[in-house]
Design a protein around this motif. Sequence first.
Motif, PDB file in Angstrom:
ATOM      1  N   ASP A  37      84.603  64.957 109.748  1.00  0.00           N
ATOM      2  CA  ASP A  37      83.269  64.342 109.761  1.00  0.00           C
ATOM      3  C   ASP A  37      82.917  63.763 108.401  1.00  0.00           C
ATOM      4  O   ASP A  37      82.332  62.669 108.301  1.00  0.00           O
ATOM      5  CB  ASP A  37      82.205  65.363 110.184  1.00  0.00           C
ATOM      6  N   PHE A  38      83.259  64.483 107.336  1.00  0.00           N
ATOM      7  CA  PHE A  38      83.039  63.960 105.987  1.00  0.00           C
ATOM      8  C   PHE A  38      83.756  62.625 105.813  1.00  0.00           C
ATOM      9  O   PHE A  38      83.182  61.648 105.304  1.00  0.00           O
ATOM     10  CB  PHE A  38      83.535  64.965 104.947  1.00  0.00           C
ATOM     11  N   TRP A  39      85.017  62.571 106.235  1.00  0.00           N
ATOM     12  CA  TRP A  39      85.798  61.350 106.030  1.00  0.00           C
ATOM     13  C   TRP A  39      85.318  60.216 106.936  1.00  0.00           C
ATOM     14  O   TRP A  39      85.333  59.048 106.534  1.00  0.00           O
ATOM     15  CB  TRP A  39      87.283  61.639 106.233  1.00  0.00           C
ATOM     16  N   LYS A  40      84.883  60.528 108.125  1.00  0.00           N
ATOM     17  CA  LYS A  40      84.322  59.476 108.988  1.00  0.00           C
ATOM     18  C   LYS A  40      83.095  58.857 108.333  1.00  0.00           C
ATOM     19  O   LYS A  40      82.933  57.630 108.333  1.00  0.00           O
ATOM     20  CB  LYS A  40      83.971  60.056 110.367  1.00  0.00           C
ATOM     21  N   ASN A  41      82.241  59.695 107.763  1.00  0.00           N
ATOM     22  CA  ASN A  41      81.050  59.176 107.080  1.00  0.00           C
ATOM     23  C   ASN A  41      81.416  58.391 105.832  1.00  0.00           C
ATOM     24  O   ASN A  41      80.871  57.306 105.572  1.00  0.00           O
ATOM     25  CB  ASN A  41      80.111  60.328 106.710  1.00  0.00           C
TER      26      ASN A  41
END
Length: 308
Positions: A92-96
Amino acid sequence: MENKILGLHHITAIADNAKRNLDFYTKVLGVRLVKKTVNFDDPGTYHFYFGNEQGDPGTILTFFPWEGIGKGTAGAGMATHIGYAVPQGSLDFWKNRLGEHQISLQESEIFGEKLISFNDPDGLQLQFIETKDNRKAWTTTDINSEHALKGFHNITLSLKEADPTLKVLTDILGYSLQQQHDNRYRLTTDSIDTANSVDIIADKNLPYGKNAAGTNHHVAFRVKDDNVLMEYREKVLSAGLDITPKIDRDYFFSLYFREPGGVLFEIATDNPGFTVDEPLSSLGSALKLPMQYENYRSQIEQTLPKID
């Protein structure tokens, strides 16, 4: 174990613009520039090494940023997807983060592992794969240890047919086939717990790739030292494949051979490592030149593109 292939050593790819390449990997993905040097055969071109703090084997992605080379095409006879291990729960961090940089991505699952796929600015295909990995990552002010890249998880080879390459990976390099789903295969080595997987996608209708920006140049497998390196040279020769003599790459010693599917393989040593010519604290900060080019430093520095 020490006389085996110890997983992946490094992967080398091609870029079109040195500054854009440097900024993306250090500022967006948050890996460390471990070494700034030049191409052995073309000293007017940088050779960047990105990795963890000390540039451990299995974390090093290197680039030849040939200015204006133009876009290549990934296809058969190439390594096509570079898989990085990221901490569990970090996607999720990397998607954001990628979204903030206007980078489109796809979510999927391969062999039960959750991942995101996206391209770097040149079109190089990257995959971030959630997996348990205890390696210490390089961190930045934006990317902490809960999210930072651990190093490679796997590399994917795209081929017209799998069997000849499977034979090289199993009979010469000591990998074993662990899983297969349709035309995708996963091979691993039990000699190490990380950077130890090679995937194959076999498709007889896949067009051959064209090496230029956004494609992989070669894949390097890791061995402990020169003695083991030369043992593998004999193994490759005994299998009827051509292989180079030992080559000194300043930070490791190498052999190169092309496997039957067309992918350029390298076998590289752990020794002497990236601290041989600069301290750990300042890795990547100075331009390091191979000995044969040191007398031409002034000319080379004027020729290289500006990256600061």
